[in-house]
Design an enzyme around this catalytic site. Structure first.
Site, PDB file in Angstrom:
ATOM      1  N   PRO A   1      13.143  13.700  18.921  1.00  0.00           N
ATOM      2  CG  PRO A   1      13.789  15.223  20.583  1.00  0.00           C
ATOM      3  CD  PRO A   1      13.061  13.933  20.375  1.00  0.00           C
TER       4      PRO A   1
ATOM      5  N   GLY B   1      19.401   9.161  20.673  1.00  0.00           N
ATOM      6  CA  GLY B   1      19.627   7.912  19.929  1.00  0.00           C
ATOM      7  C   GLY B   1      18.744   7.738  18.711  1.00  0.00           C
TER       8      GLY B   1
ATOM      9  CB  ALA C   1      15.800   4.542  17.045  1.00  0.00           C
TER      10      ALA C   1
ATOM     11  CG  ASP D   1      23.712   5.671  20.871  1.00  0.00           C
ATOM     12  OD1 ASP D   1      24.106   5.560  22.042  1.00  0.00           O
ATOM     13  OD2 ASP D   1      23.485   6.754  20.308  1.00  0.00           O
TER      14      ASP D   1
HETATM   15  O1  PMV Z   1      24.715  12.583  22.418  1.00  0.00           O
HETATM   16  P1  PMV Z   1      24.939  11.194  21.955  1.00  0.00           P
HETATM   17  O2  PMV Z   1      23.744  10.341  22.001  1.00  0.00           O
HETATM   18  O3  PMV Z   1      25.634  11.165  20.619  1.00  0.00           O
HETATM   19  O4  PMV Z   1      25.903  10.495  23.026  1.00  0.00           O
HETATM   20  C1  PMV Z   1      27.278  10.752  23.082  1.00  0.00           C
HETATM   21  C2  PMV Z   1      27.855  10.027  24.261  1.00  0.00           C
HETATM   22  C3  PMV Z   1      29.379  10.089  24.320  1.00  0.00           C
HETATM   23  O5  PMV Z   1      29.766   9.360  25.473  1.00  0.00           O
HETATM   24  C4  PMV Z   1      29.864  11.517  24.473  1.00  0.00           C
HETATM   25  C5  PMV Z   1      30.019   9.487  23.075  1.00  0.00           C
HETATM   26  C6  PMV Z   1      29.849   7.990  22.911  1.00  0.00           C
HETATM   27  O6  PMV Z   1      29.993   7.543  21.764  1.00  0.00           O
HETATM   28  O7  PMV Z   1      29.664   7.277  23.900  1.00  0.00           O
END
Ligand code: PMV
Length: 306
Positions: free
Chosen positions: A90, A96, A100, A141
């Site tokens: 989703p 991520g 991807a 990511d």
């Molecule tokens: O929700 P996401 O996948 O965008 O993850 C954000 C994770 C954080 O630690 C809040 C920000 C980051 O860039 O690490």
């Protein structure tokens, strides 16, 4: 036509704290995005996502177009391409999907052009693309999506840890949110209560360090306990919300080892690690609270050409 696919990810520990230099553990999961590309003579980039022609306002379009432009710039070449995207993730819910789609597009276009790019190189280019589209992006990511597996992120360094064979249930609230807005709210809280919030973030760092030992020992009970403590600290900085916390508690009551939000929070997803025998009960508990259940697992498989 070349098709490349790449996995989504969850944070086992350390989201938000990682923004302030604490360690975090992110894991590739076995839900993937696959991108097919072929070069065309029109010179234009045309994108089709799950049967839908994308326009330039849609999120995926930005990542895919920026990936194509970045390849053109880095390799001093010009081309048109037809790109088609299929996703099991989703979008905009912290799994991520943007990383991807970005790395699978880079790899597919590079292969079409006869450029041999190793996955770590794709991750670096992918990070440039995410930074260009979002303004700010952690390298985690694109690294996790490119290389797969369980990854410890420490400042700018990344290291693979041993993987785990355990069911992961994801509860997707369907609520889309902006990661940068949630990060900004934590920054504001930290400015108001510098010592208090710094201590919370550093405790989350301690949880990640303890979590690496639990992973090495395959101690699922210990991992679950640490996830629950991590969730308590994420609650304290205001990044969980009622919908997510309800799913977290429902999962624990139904027999998960541990449960917490994954990613930025305030919408998006939570995850629960669960003994095999409780998968059904935990899935039902999540579904009962109006969330979509994704039954997944950690995956060592990163970016690959199909
Ligand atoms: O929700 P996401 O996948 O965008 O993850 C954000 C994770 C954080 O630690 C809040 C920000 C980051 O860039 O690490």
């Amino acid at each position: 036509m070349v098709t490349c696919s790449a996995p989504g990810k969850v944070y086992l520990f350390g989201e938000h704290a990682v923004v302030y230099g604490e360690p975090a553990i992110a894991c590739a999961i076995n839900l993937r995005i696959s991108t097919s590309a072929k070069l065309v003579s029109s010179g234009k980039i045309k994108i089709d996502a799950m049967g839908k022609r994308l326009n330039c306002m849609s999120e995926e379009f930005k990542y895919v177009c920026c990936a194509a432009q970045t390849i053109k710039r880095l390799f001093n070449t010009d081309f048109g391409a037809e790109i088609s995207i299929k996703s099991q993730l989703p979008p905009r819910q912290g799994l991520g999907s943007s990383a991807a789609v970005t790395v699978s597009t880079i790899k597919a276009l590079a292969e079409c052009l006869g450029i041999d790019l190793k996955n770590e190189a794709v991750a670096k280019i992918g990070h440039q693309v995410e930074t260009a589209v979002q303004g700010i992006a952690s390298p985690a990511d694109t690294f996790v999506s490119s290389t797969g597996g369980v990854v410890l992120i420490e400042q700018t360094k990344t290291r693979h840890l041993s993987s785990l064979n355990i069911p992961i249930l994801i509860g997707a609230t369907g609520i889309e949110r902006s990661t940068s807005d949630v990060i900004a709210s934590v920054t504001r809280l930290k400015q108001t209560y510098p010592t208090l919030i710094t201590n919370v973030l550093s405790s989350i760092g301690d949880i990640t360090r303890l979590g690496t030992q639990k992973l090495a020992n395959e101690d699922f009970v210990g991992l679950g306990e640490l996830m629950n403590i991590n969730q308590g600290l994420l609650e304290s900085i205001g990044v969980s919300d009622e919908a997510l916390s309800r799913l977290v508690y429902a999962s624990r009551t139904a027999g998960a080892f541990g449960a917490k939000i994954t990613g930025a929070g305030r919408g998006g997803c939570m995850l629960a690690i669960t003994p095999d025998e409780n998968v059904k009960k935990v899935s039902q508990a999540i579904a009962k609270h109006d969330a979509k259940v994704l039954n997944t697992a950690f995956s060592d498989s990163g970016l690959q050409t199909e």
